[in-house]
Design a protein around this motif. Structure first.
Motif, PDB file in Angstrom:
ATOM      1  N   SER A  67       1.454  -1.527  -0.496  1.00 20.62           N
ATOM      2  CA  SER A  67       0.031   0.070   0.011  1.00 20.62           C
ATOM      3  C   SER A  67       0.501   1.170  -0.347  1.00 20.62           C
ATOM      4  CB  SER A  67      -0.666  -0.257   0.913  1.00 20.62           C
ATOM      5  OG  SER A  67      -0.112  -0.190   1.923  1.00 20.62           O
ATOM      6  N   LYS A  68       1.995   1.057   0.663  1.00 21.65           N
ATOM      7  CA  LYS A  68       2.861   2.333   0.478  1.00 21.65           C
ATOM      8  C   LYS A  68       4.018   2.309  -0.926  1.00 21.65           C
ATOM      9  CE  LYS A  68       3.801   2.691   4.934  1.00 21.65           C
ATOM     10  NZ  LYS A  68       3.639   1.390   5.360  1.00 21.65           N
ATOM     11  N   ASN A  69       3.418   2.476  -1.708  1.00 24.07           N
ATOM     12  CA  ASN A  69       3.377   2.749  -3.802  1.00 24.07           C
ATOM     13  C   ASN A  69       1.917   2.825  -4.535  1.00 24.07           C
ATOM     14  OD1 ASN A  69       6.004   0.080  -5.125  1.00 24.07           O
ATOM     15  ND2 ASN A  69       4.520  -0.842  -2.640  1.00 24.07           N
ATOM     16  N   ARG A  70       3.282   3.716  -4.888  1.00 24.04           N
ATOM     17  CA  ARG A  70       1.757   5.154  -5.763  1.00 24.04           C
ATOM     18  C   ARG A  70       1.259   4.550  -6.820  1.00 24.04           C
ATOM     19  NH1 ARG A  70       5.546   7.834  -7.830  1.00 24.04           N
ATOM     20  NH2 ARG A  70       5.506   9.329  -6.277  1.00 24.04           N
ATOM     21  N   MET A  71       0.189   3.288  -6.191  1.00 27.92           N
ATOM     22  CA  MET A  71      -0.550   2.467  -7.186  1.00 27.92           C
ATOM     23  C   MET A  71      -2.032   3.157  -6.024  1.00 27.92           C
ATOM     24  SD  MET A  71       1.395  -0.756  -6.559  1.00 27.92           S
ATOM     25  CE  MET A  71       1.457  -2.273  -8.264  1.00 27.92           C
ATOM     26  N   THR A  72      -3.010   1.908  -6.925  1.00 31.09           N
ATOM     27  CA  THR A  72      -4.552   2.177  -6.786  1.00 31.09           C
ATOM     28  C   THR A  72      -5.235   0.767  -6.857  1.00 31.09           C
ATOM     29  OG1 THR A  72      -5.354   2.558  -8.848  1.00 31.09           O
ATOM     30  CG2 THR A  72      -4.509   4.580  -7.177  1.00 31.09           C
ATOM     31  N   ALA A  73      -6.143   0.672  -6.610  1.00 33.26           N
ATOM     32  CA  ALA A  73      -6.766  -0.662  -6.911  1.00 33.26           C
ATOM     33  C   ALA A  73      -6.585  -0.774  -8.848  1.00 33.26           C
ATOM     34  CB  ALA A  73      -8.440  -1.318  -6.654  1.00 33.26           C
ATOM     35  N   GLU A  74      -7.335   0.456  -8.808  1.00 31.15           N
ATOM     36  CA  GLU A  74      -7.077   0.334 -10.475  1.00 31.15           C
ATOM     37  C   GLU A  74      -5.997  -0.319 -11.293  1.00 31.15           C
ATOM     38  OE1 GLU A  74      -8.428   3.659 -14.323  1.00 31.15           O
ATOM     39  OE2 GLU A  74      -7.902   4.142 -12.222  1.00 31.15           O
ATOM     40  N   THR A  75      -4.261   0.295 -10.732  1.00 33.40           N
ATOM     41  CA  THR A  75      -3.010   0.158 -11.079  1.00 33.40           C
ATOM     42  C   THR A  75      -3.860  -1.381 -10.821  1.00 33.40           C
ATOM     43  OG1 THR A  75      -2.769   1.968 -10.260  1.00 33.40           O
ATOM     44  CG2 THR A  75      -0.933   0.487 -10.844  1.00 33.40           C
ATOM     45  N   PHE A  76      -3.745  -1.946  -9.754  1.00 40.83           N
ATOM     46  CA  PHE A  76      -3.745  -3.326  -9.732  1.00 40.83           C
ATOM     47  C   PHE A  76      -4.264  -4.396 -11.196  1.00 40.83           C
ATOM     48  CE2 PHE A  76      -1.273  -2.775  -5.764  1.00 40.83           C
ATOM     49  CZ  PHE A  76      -0.421  -4.502  -6.017  1.00 40.83           C
ATOM     50  N   ASP A  77      -5.422  -3.228 -11.104  1.00 41.58           N
ATOM     51  CA  ASP A  77      -6.342  -4.183 -12.183  1.00 41.58           C
ATOM     52  C   ASP A  77      -5.815  -3.949 -13.483  1.00 41.58           C
ATOM     53  OD1 ASP A  77      -8.345  -4.828 -10.673  1.00 41.58           O
ATOM     54  OD2 ASP A  77      -9.302  -3.142 -10.841  1.00 41.58           O
ATOM     55  N   LEU A  78      -5.329  -3.202 -14.037  1.00 43.38           N
ATOM     56  CA  LEU A  78      -4.625  -3.075 -15.023  1.00 43.38           C
ATOM     57  C   LEU A  78      -3.312  -3.917 -14.722  1.00 43.38           C
ATOM     58  CD1 LEU A  78      -5.041   0.694 -15.419  1.00 43.38           C
ATOM     59  CD2 LEU A  78      -6.124  -0.679 -16.937  1.00 43.38           C
ATOM     60  N   LEU A  79      -2.923  -3.828 -14.098  1.00 41.24           N
ATOM     61  CA  LEU A  79      -1.208  -4.714 -13.310  1.00 41.24           C
ATOM     62  C   LEU A  79      -2.078  -6.792 -14.375  1.00 41.24           C
ATOM     63  CD1 LEU A  79       1.021  -2.994 -11.043  1.00 41.24           C
ATOM     64  CD2 LEU A  79       1.402  -3.391 -13.933  1.00 41.24           C
ATOM     65  N   CYS A  80      -2.960  -6.444 -13.537  1.00 43.65           N
ATOM     66  CA  CYS A  80      -3.513  -8.007 -13.957  1.00 43.65           C
ATOM     67  C   CYS A  80      -3.789  -8.076 -15.040  1.00 43.65           C
ATOM     68  CB  CYS A  80      -4.289  -8.356 -12.801  1.00 43.65           C
ATOM     69  SG  CYS A  80      -3.591  -9.110 -11.096  1.00 43.65           S
ATOM     70  N   ALA A  81      -4.567  -7.121 -15.598  1.00 42.02           N
ATOM     71  CA  ALA A  81      -4.600  -7.235 -16.875  1.00 42.02           C
ATOM     72  C   ALA A  81      -3.506  -7.251 -18.361  1.00 42.02           C
ATOM     73  CB  ALA A  81      -5.534  -6.039 -17.800  1.00 42.02           C
ATOM     74  N   LEU A  82      -3.074  -6.515 -17.709  1.00 43.07           N
ATOM     75  CA  LEU A  82      -1.394  -7.219 -17.747  1.00 43.07           C
ATOM     76  C   LEU A  82      -0.867  -8.038 -18.721  1.00 43.07           C
ATOM     77  CD1 LEU A  82       0.850  -6.007 -20.170  1.00 43.07           C
ATOM     78  CD2 LEU A  82       2.710  -5.800 -17.623  1.00 43.07           C
ATOM     79  N   ALA A  83      -1.026  -8.880 -17.258  1.00 41.53           N
ATOM     80  CA  ALA A  83      -0.072 -10.658 -16.920  1.00 41.53           C
ATOM     81  C   ALA A  83      -1.197 -11.630 -17.592  1.00 41.53           C
ATOM     82  CB  ALA A  83      -0.733 -10.870 -15.409  1.00 41.53           C
ATOM     83  N   ASP A  84      -3.032 -11.211 -17.953  1.00 45.41           N
ATOM     84  CA  ASP A  84      -3.374 -12.058 -18.605  1.00 45.41           C
ATOM     85  C   ASP A  84      -2.983 -12.092 -20.059  1.00 45.41           C
ATOM     86  OD1 ASP A  84      -5.385 -12.703 -16.979  1.00 45.41           O
ATOM     87  OD2 ASP A  84      -6.670 -11.055 -16.511  1.00 45.41           O
ATOM     88  N   GLU A  85      -3.254 -10.643 -20.207  1.00 41.49           N
ATOM     89  CA  GLU A  85      -2.084 -10.300 -21.835  1.00 41.49           C
ATOM     90  C   GLU A  85      -1.267 -11.083 -22.654  1.00 41.49           C
ATOM     91  OE1 GLU A  85      -2.325  -6.417 -24.950  1.00 41.49           O
ATOM     92  OE2 GLU A  85      -3.500  -6.564 -23.377  1.00 41.49           O
ATOM     93  N   VAL A  86      -0.409 -11.207 -21.274  1.00 43.41           N
ATOM     94  CA  VAL A  86       1.005 -11.791 -21.569  1.00 43.41           C
ATOM     95  C   VAL A  86       1.122 -13.544 -22.014  1.00 43.41           C
ATOM     96  CG1 VAL A  86       2.441  -9.932 -21.710  1.00 43.41           C
ATOM     97  CG2 VAL A  86       2.095 -11.657 -19.372  1.00 43.41           C
ATOM     98  N   ASN A  87      -0.631 -14.084 -21.097  1.00 43.52           N
ATOM     99  CA  ASN A  87      -1.115 -15.076 -20.623  1.00 43.52           C
ATOM    100  C   ASN A  87       0.045 -15.865 -19.720  1.00 43.52           C
ATOM    101  OD1 ASN A  87      -1.865 -17.399 -20.851  1.00 43.52           O
ATOM    102  ND2 ASN A  87      -0.545 -18.634 -22.170  1.00 43.52           N
TER     103      ASN A  87
END
Length: 562
Positions: free
Chosen positions: A61-81
């Motif tokens: 939580s002490k990173n410049r991130m939000t729940a949306e950030t994690f959603d977008l990062l997870c989308a990236l993980a999905d995109e690279v399979n």
């Protein structure tokens, strides 16, 4: 084998482009402001796994991130399979494509009793056979049934290896020192510099010393040079016949092991699907089992297995290794931080940053994708670290006020094996304060007001204020461990192993080869005989040739030095 991840390159993917746009919206937002907007931020972002000692917790939580950030990062993980890559690793697919091998270290701690196969063959019967052999040997040594050539029990074990054959075992033995025995000590020799070997041997008794020579091929140059020196030391004291009672091998080369004088009955094997930096779970961990006992070694495996099962089954949004990896991708690849600090607030983990340097930088220090193309993004950052509070009096100055952004992992252990006076509360207070200070910072106005309140002249306080201001907004992740036990240590190591794998998949690189170490070895093999020759060095650049000549001159007998 089909590629695990799709191409085109990462920057061309829609998920990456969405992350870049999101980064731009957050660039001017301070981490502290994210907490002000969302007081429940810790509860929303922190993840944990239950252990017998309490929750094993990851707090990003002490990173410049939000729940949306994690959603977008997870989308990236999905995109690279990423899901397909995880499935392939656990299925024993040869994901180490450049060497056509599986990266199957998870099989070494697979404790379910179910089959686990690579190349169409269940590897678990052979894994259990080697583990049983280790169990019997450890019982014999620790119980006194195994003795040296003169009938005395073993008091000292010297592990001779390098890289993964040294860093992992040495780190674990240090971390689990409370589980060791006063009458059995483990030592580690890796450097071909004779100073390490001779200083290790100096206080030891040949009659009670056992050597473990760890080299898969039994041809590793540094390891074999060290092993021969140890052998000469032993033979000088006890004779040739003593070698078989004072040396064992972790290797697959029975012929060379036999030539050395080691009985192959005392050779512990492992497999080509075990990479060196992932090998402490195998017979490479024999020194660990001897130092802390077989029960503790099995608990270490159990902890890793628990993290494996979590990694392979938990949704990305709830997955600790995935969250740690994606946080690193966000800070390093998206925001461009070139370095990363790992800061264990437990002296027992003193060697953990060095272990991670190999795990992370040898695995992911790559510039070519699986497709053989140049990587279009930054890959592994430069990793460094030191136990707290020592690091606070060393490089934390740079972390707080330097110009280079350095995201940090703080590894915090709640309960110590050494609960003496208020040592542990002081350590914990420092750890928690550092994460808060890095995030919060202190403005020049705040610094000035604080100095004036303490009685400093206003003009002097104003002049000093810029020097005593902290920009803050420095990202950190906290890993909170209830107590450092074999189980929780196994979880911690596996957490970082899987983090490294996740990041390699996102970057599209191979985490399991290390071709970058080969050229230096080849050139060293050519230079070694030249150092003993009188002939002019050939085939080198001007600097290297001149240095060879100078080294020769400096090493000449005293009367022959120019």
């Amino acid at each position: 084998m089909p590629q695990i991840r799709p191409f085109p390159e990462l920057p061309d993917t829609p998920a990456w482009q969405a992350l870049a746009r999101h980064r731009d919206t957050l660039s001017g937002v301070r981490i502290g402001d994210l907490f002000a907007r969302d007081p429940g931020r810790f509860d929303d972002l922190a993840l944990s796994l239950d252990t017998d000692e309490g929750p094993f917790l990851l707090d990003p939580s002490k990173n410049r991130m939000t729940a949306e950030t994690f959603d977008l990062l997870c989308a990236l993980a999905d995109e690279v399979n990423l899901a397909g890559a995880i499935q392939a690793m656990f299925a024993g697919v040869p994901i180490n494509e450049t060497e056509n091998r599986a990266a199957f270290h998870v099989a070494l701690r697979h404790l379910s009793g179910k089959p686990l196969a690579t190349g169409g063959a269940d590897v678990m019967p052979e894994v259990r056979r080697v583990l049983d052999k280790i169990t019997g040997f450890v019982a014999a040594v620790r119980g006194g049934a195994w003795t040296g050539a003169t009938g005395k029990a073993v008091t000292d074990v010297v592990n001779i290896g390098i890289g993964g054959s040294d860093l992992g075992p040495a780190m674990v033995v240090g971390a689990l020192a409370p589980y060791g025995r006063d009458d059995l000590s483990a030592h580690f020799v890796s450097n071909v510099d004779a100073a390490q070997m001779m200083r290790t041997l100096a206080p030891l008794d040949p009659e009670t010393t056992l050597f473990i020579v760890t080299s898969k091929t039994f041809t590793t140059q540094e390891t074999l040079r060290n092993a021969r020196t140890a052998r000469e030391w032993l033979v000088a004291a006890l004779g040739e016949a003593a070698v078989a009672k004072h040396f064992v091998a972790v290797s697959t080369n029975a012929e060379e092991v036999t030539k050395f004088g080691i009985d192959t009955v005392n050779m512990f094997g492992f497999w080509d699907w075990v990479g060196g930096r992932y090998s402490l779970w195998s017979a490479v961990g024999l020194s660990i089992a001897l130092a802390v006992g077989m029960d503790a070694f099995v608990d270490l495996l159990k902890g890793a297995y628990a993290m494996d099962e979590h990694f392979r089954s938990a949704p990305f949004a709830d997955n600790l290794p995935v969250a740690l990896a994606l946080t690193g991708i966000w800070n390093g690849t998206v925001f461009g931080a070139p370095c990363h600090a790992v800061l264990p607030y437990d002296q027992s983990l003193a060697r953990f940053p060095a272990f991670l340097q190999q795990l992370e930088m040898e695995s992911n220090g790559k510039g070519v994708t699986l497709a053989g193309l140049p990587v279009q993004t930054a890959t592994a950052p430069v990793l460094f670290g030191e136990p707290g509070t020592n690091g606070q009096h060393s490089f934390y100055q740079m972390l707080h006020q330097g110009t280079l952004p350095v995201p940090a992992d703080f590894i915090v252990v709640a309960r110590s094996h050494y609960e003496v006076a208020d040592h542990q509360p002081m350590l914990l207070a420092n750890a928690l304060a550092q994460t808060e200070a890095l995030m919060r910072g202190r403005t020049a106005a705040e610094a000035e007001a604080e100095m004036v309140a303490k009685g400093m002249d206003a003009e002097r306080a104003k002049a000093l204020a810029p020097h005593r201001a902290f920009p803050g907004d420095r990202p950190s992740t906290t890993i909170l461990i209830p107590r450092l036990t074999p189980e929780t240590l196994g979880m911690l190591i596996a957490l970082y192993e899987h983090k490294v794998f996740v990041q390699s998949v996102i970057w599209g690189i191979n985490a399991f080869d290390q071709w970058g170490v080969e050229l230096g070895k080849t050139l060293a093999a050519a230079i070694l005989p030249e150092l003993a020759s009188d002939a002019p060095p050939e085939g080198h650049d001007g600097s290297t040739a001149a240095l060879i000549d100078l080294v020769r001159a400096l090493r000449a007998p005293e009367g022959e030095r120019g």
